[in-house]
Design a protein around this motif. Structure first.
Motif, PDB file in Angstrom:
ATOM      1  N   PRO A 120       0.810  -1.223   0.000  1.00  8.83           N
ATOM      2  CA  PRO A 120       0.000   0.000   0.000  1.00  8.83           C
ATOM      3  C   PRO A 120       0.841   1.269   0.000  1.00  8.83           C
ATOM      4  CG  PRO A 120      -0.064  -1.074   2.152  1.00  8.83           C
ATOM      5  CD  PRO A 120       0.586  -2.034   1.212  1.00  8.83           C
ATOM      6  N   GLU A 121       2.044   1.193   0.562  1.00  6.83           N
ATOM      7  CA  GLU A 121       2.894   2.377   0.597  1.00  6.83           C
ATOM      8  C   GLU A 121       3.336   2.783  -0.812  1.00  6.83           C
ATOM      9  OE1 GLU A 121       5.413  -1.213   0.572  1.00  6.83           O
ATOM     10  OE2 GLU A 121       3.664  -0.603   1.740  1.00  6.83           O
ATOM     11  N   VAL A 122       3.500   1.802  -1.688  1.00  9.84           N
ATOM     12  CA  VAL A 122       3.868   2.101  -3.080  1.00  9.84           C
ATOM     13  C   VAL A 122       2.691   2.743  -3.800  1.00  9.84           C
ATOM     14  CG1 VAL A 122       4.615   1.133  -5.283  1.00  9.84           C
ATOM     15  CG2 VAL A 122       5.587   0.256  -3.145  1.00  9.84           C
ATOM     16  N   ALA A 123       1.506   2.176  -3.610  1.00 12.58           N
ATOM     17  CA  ALA A 123       0.314   2.751  -4.243  1.00 12.58           C
ATOM     18  C   ALA A 123       0.115   4.201  -3.806  1.00 12.58           C
ATOM     19  CB  ALA A 123      -0.916   1.915  -3.896  1.00 12.58           C
ATOM     20  N   LYS A 124       0.310   4.450  -2.520  1.00 14.04           N
ATOM     21  CA  LYS A 124       0.155   5.807  -1.998  1.00 14.04           C
ATOM     22  C   LYS A 124       1.200   6.749  -2.590  1.00 14.04           C
ATOM     23  CE  LYS A 124      -0.198   8.329   2.390  1.00 14.04           C
ATOM     24  NZ  LYS A 124      -0.136   8.216   3.877  1.00 14.04           N
ATOM     25  N   SER A 125       2.430   6.269  -2.727  1.00 13.45           N
ATOM     26  CA  SER A 125       3.501   7.103  -3.293  1.00 13.45           C
ATOM     27  C   SER A 125       3.254   7.395  -4.765  1.00 13.45           C
ATOM     28  CB  SER A 125       4.851   6.405  -3.112  1.00 13.45           C
ATOM     29  OG  SER A 125       5.185   6.276  -1.743  1.00 13.45           O
ATOM     30  N   VAL A 126       2.781   6.394  -5.509  1.00 17.51           N
ATOM     31  CA  VAL A 126       2.489   6.593  -6.929  1.00 17.51           C
ATOM     32  C   VAL A 126       1.368   7.613  -7.098  1.00 17.51           C
ATOM     33  CG1 VAL A 126       1.562   5.481  -9.002  1.00 17.51           C
ATOM     34  CG2 VAL A 126       3.331   4.330  -7.665  1.00 17.51           C
ATOM     35  N   ALA A 127       0.325   7.475  -6.286  1.00 20.18           N
ATOM     36  CA  ALA A 127      -0.794   8.419  -6.366  1.00 20.18           C
ATOM     37  C   ALA A 127      -0.336   9.835  -6.037  1.00 20.18           C
ATOM     38  CB  ALA A 127      -1.913   7.979  -5.420  1.00 20.18           C
ATOM     39  N   ALA A 128       0.534   9.974  -5.042  1.00 22.96           N
ATOM     40  CA  ALA A 128       1.028  11.302  -4.654  1.00 22.96           C
ATOM     41  C   ALA A 128       1.880  11.908  -5.765  1.00 22.96           C
ATOM     42  CB  ALA A 128       1.833  11.190  -3.361  1.00 22.96           C
ATOM     43  N   TYR A 129       2.725  11.102  -6.395  1.00 22.22           N
ATOM     44  CA  TYR A 129       3.557  11.576  -7.505  1.00 22.22           C
ATOM     45  C   TYR A 129       2.660  12.079  -8.642  1.00 22.22           C
ATOM     46  CZ  TYR A 129       7.071  11.449 -11.265  1.00 22.22           C
ATOM     47  OH  TYR A 129       7.901  11.770 -12.327  1.00 22.22           O
ATOM     48  N   CYS A 130       1.673  11.273  -8.997  1.00 21.10           N
ATOM     49  CA  CYS A 130       0.765  11.661 -10.083  1.00 21.10           C
ATOM     50  C   CYS A 130       0.047  12.962  -9.751  1.00 21.10           C
ATOM     51  CB  CYS A 130      -0.246  10.549 -10.342  1.00 21.10           C
ATOM     52  SG  CYS A 130       0.450   9.051 -11.075  1.00 21.10           S
TER      53      CYS A 130
ATOM     54  N   GLU B  23       3.354   6.073 -15.635  1.00 16.13           N
ATOM     55  CA  GLU B  23       4.549   5.268 -15.905  1.00 16.13           C
ATOM     56  C   GLU B  23       5.780   5.880 -15.250  1.00 16.13           C
ATOM     57  OE1 GLU B  23       3.403   3.504 -20.343  1.00 16.13           O
ATOM     58  OE2 GLU B  23       4.347   5.486 -20.131  1.00 16.13           O
ATOM     59  N   ALA B  24       5.909   7.200 -15.348  1.00 15.51           N
ATOM     60  CA  ALA B  24       7.056   7.887 -14.751  1.00 15.51           C
ATOM     61  C   ALA B  24       7.040   7.739 -13.232  1.00 15.51           C
ATOM     62  CB  ALA B  24       7.044   9.367 -15.148  1.00 15.51           C
ATOM     63  N   ALA B  25       5.853   7.806 -12.644  1.00 13.17           N
ATOM     64  CA  ALA B  25       5.733   7.658 -11.198  1.00 13.17           C
ATOM     65  C   ALA B  25       6.236   6.294 -10.753  1.00 13.17           C
ATOM     66  CB  ALA B  25       4.280   7.853 -10.776  1.00 13.17           C
ATOM     67  N   ILE B  26       5.790   5.255 -11.440  1.00 13.31           N
ATOM     68  CA  ILE B  26       6.190   3.903 -11.081  1.00 13.31           C
ATOM     69  C   ILE B  26       7.690   3.697 -11.297  1.00 13.31           C
ATOM     70  CG2 ILE B  26       5.885   1.459 -11.669  1.00 13.31           C
ATOM     71  CD1 ILE B  26       2.941   2.209 -12.374  1.00 13.31           C
ATOM     72  N   SER B  27       8.189   4.221 -12.413  1.00 12.62           N
ATOM     73  CA  SER B  27       9.613   4.088 -12.709  1.00 12.62           C
ATOM     74  C   SER B  27      10.467   4.788 -11.667  1.00 12.62           C
ATOM     75  CB  SER B  27       9.896   4.672 -14.099  1.00 12.62           C
ATOM     76  OG  SER B  27      11.284   4.629 -14.394  1.00 12.62           O
ATOM     77  N   THR B  28      10.061   5.987 -11.268  1.00 14.70           N
ATOM     78  CA  THR B  28      10.819   6.753 -10.281  1.00 14.70           C
ATOM     79  C   THR B  28      10.820   6.067  -8.922  1.00 14.70           C
ATOM     80  OG1 THR B  28      10.295   8.835 -11.411  1.00 14.70           O
ATOM     81  CG2 THR B  28      10.974   8.979  -9.107  1.00 14.70           C
ATOM     82  N   ILE B  29       9.660   5.634  -8.484  1.00 18.85           N
ATOM     83  CA  ILE B  29       9.548   4.990  -7.166  1.00 18.85           C
ATOM     84  C   ILE B  29      10.240   3.642  -7.175  1.00 18.85           C
ATOM     85  CG2 ILE B  29       7.874   3.963  -5.560  1.00 18.85           C
ATOM     86  CD1 ILE B  29       6.010   6.334  -6.447  1.00 18.85           C
ATOM     87  N   ARG B  30      10.153   2.943  -8.301  1.00 15.93           N
ATOM     88  CA  ARG B  30      10.843   1.649  -8.414  1.00 15.93           C
ATOM     89  C   ARG B  30      12.356   1.859  -8.327  1.00 15.93           C
ATOM     90  NH1 ARG B  30       9.939  -2.376 -13.603  1.00 15.93           N
ATOM     91  NH2 ARG B  30      11.420  -4.014 -12.999  1.00 15.93           N
ATOM     92  N   ALA B  31      12.888   2.888  -9.011  1.00 18.02           N
ATOM     93  CA  ALA B  31      14.316   3.158  -8.983  1.00 18.02           C
ATOM     94  C   ALA B  31      14.785   3.538  -7.587  1.00 18.02           C
ATOM     95  CB  ALA B  31      14.647   4.274  -9.965  1.00 18.02           C
ATOM     96  N   SER B  32      13.998   4.358  -6.907  1.00 17.91           N
ATOM     97  CA  SER B  32      14.376   4.769  -5.549  1.00 17.91           C
ATOM     98  C   SER B  32      14.383   3.596  -4.591  1.00 17.91           C
ATOM     99  CB  SER B  32      13.435   5.857  -5.039  1.00 17.91           C
ATOM    100  OG  SER B  32      12.111   5.370  -4.916  1.00 17.91           O
TER     101      SER B  32
END
Length: 288
Positions: free
Chosen positions: A227-237, A275-284
């Motif tokens: 859930p923390e990833v979903a929350k981070s992706v939503a915040a980035y978007c 896509e950018a959100a997921i890529s950025t969070i995945r890289a971090s």
């Protein structure tokens, strides 16, 4: 009736008794595998109705053709039809909750159509009046006419402004071929979302129909909710001007509900941000 406590039930009890819940087939998380989800979920339903309650004591079976708040879960093919047939065989009213799925959202006017299901009663709202306060219950005449005139009603029943909005919404859906438009959105978006899948990806599942799509986030290589990833992706978007919603039992699903009238250019831009959100969070995460 919702099974989700926070934020919908916490602090609001007591609730109406004798509301029974059975597991809806959730292919991605079904314990014995996706191939067994429909059969085992149906067995759980029939056992609950026939053994625990008694079919003659059941007023109705209510189901979302695609679960909304539960995580945009599409049931396996044939499951909904089997539930309807079971209900009919035992004299139980089958109610389709199409408040989220109805009126073109899934690439059919009603999501039940994907499964060749005609419910006894169907509920609609949300898109029915394009955001104006209006909801409807539609059903077989023998059920709708069973109540005496004036026996069912409400303060806002027949609100003329909301009804005018509904007529306009229905006219627009038909005139602009928005049912077909939902199919085009699915064809455009799903391949890009599926490209995000992978053993080392936080995207564990991609699902949905029409313009009702979702990604489920997990710890890479597992089905453990993230859930923390979903929350981070939503915040980035959100920071980039794209609004997404988090849902699902574990709060790890991002749902996509693009307007059926959205331009393809704007849709592509929004998916690119995702896509950018997921890529950025995945890289971090990999760096960490």
């Amino acid at each position: 009736m919702t099974a989700k406590n926070v934020p919908y039930k916490e602090g609001f009890g007591p609730f109406a008794p004798e509301v029974y819940r059975v597991p809806s087939p959730y292919p991605f998380r079904w314990p014995s595998g996706a191939d067994n989800a429909a059969e085992e979920a149906l067995a759980a339903l029939t056992d609950t109705v026939l053994t625990q309650i008694g079919a003659h004591n059941v007023a109705a079976i209510v189901a979302e053709p695609i679960q909304g708040e539960g995580g945009f879960i599409v049931p396996p093919a044939g499951y909904l039809k089997a539930v309807q047939e079971f209900a009919t065989a035992h004299g139980i009213v089958f109610v389709a909750d199409e408040i989220q799925t109805g009126l073109g959202r899934t690439g059919a006017m009603f999501a039940c159509e994907h499964e060749d299901v005609v419910p006894d009663l169907i509920t609609t709202a949300k898109a029915l009046a394009g955001g104006m306060p209006l909801a409807a219950v539609t059903g077989r005449a023998e059920l709708m006419d069973a109540v005496a005139p004036g026996g069912l009603g409400g303060t806002y029943a027949g609100n003329p402004v909301a009804c005018a909005a509904a007529l306009g919404a229905l006219e627009t859906i038909e005139r602009d071929n928005l049912v077909e438009r939902a199919q085009q959105i699915e064809a455009r978006v799903i391949p890009r979302l599926e490209a995000l899948l992978g053993h080392d990806s936080p995207v564990g599942d991609v699902r949905g129909r029409g313009a009702m799509l979702a990604l489920e986030f997990v710890k890479p290589g597992t089905t453990d909710p993230a859930p923390e990833v979903a929350k981070s992706v939503a915040a980035y978007c959100h920071r980039e001007g794209v609004l997404t919603l988090v849902c699902g039992t574990f709060g790890n699903v991002i749902r996509l509900l693009p307007p059926l009238v959205i331009s393809m250019d704007l849709l592509d831009e929004a998916v690119s941000v995702l896509e950018a959100a997921i890529s950025t969070i995945r890289a971090s995460s990999e760096v960490a």
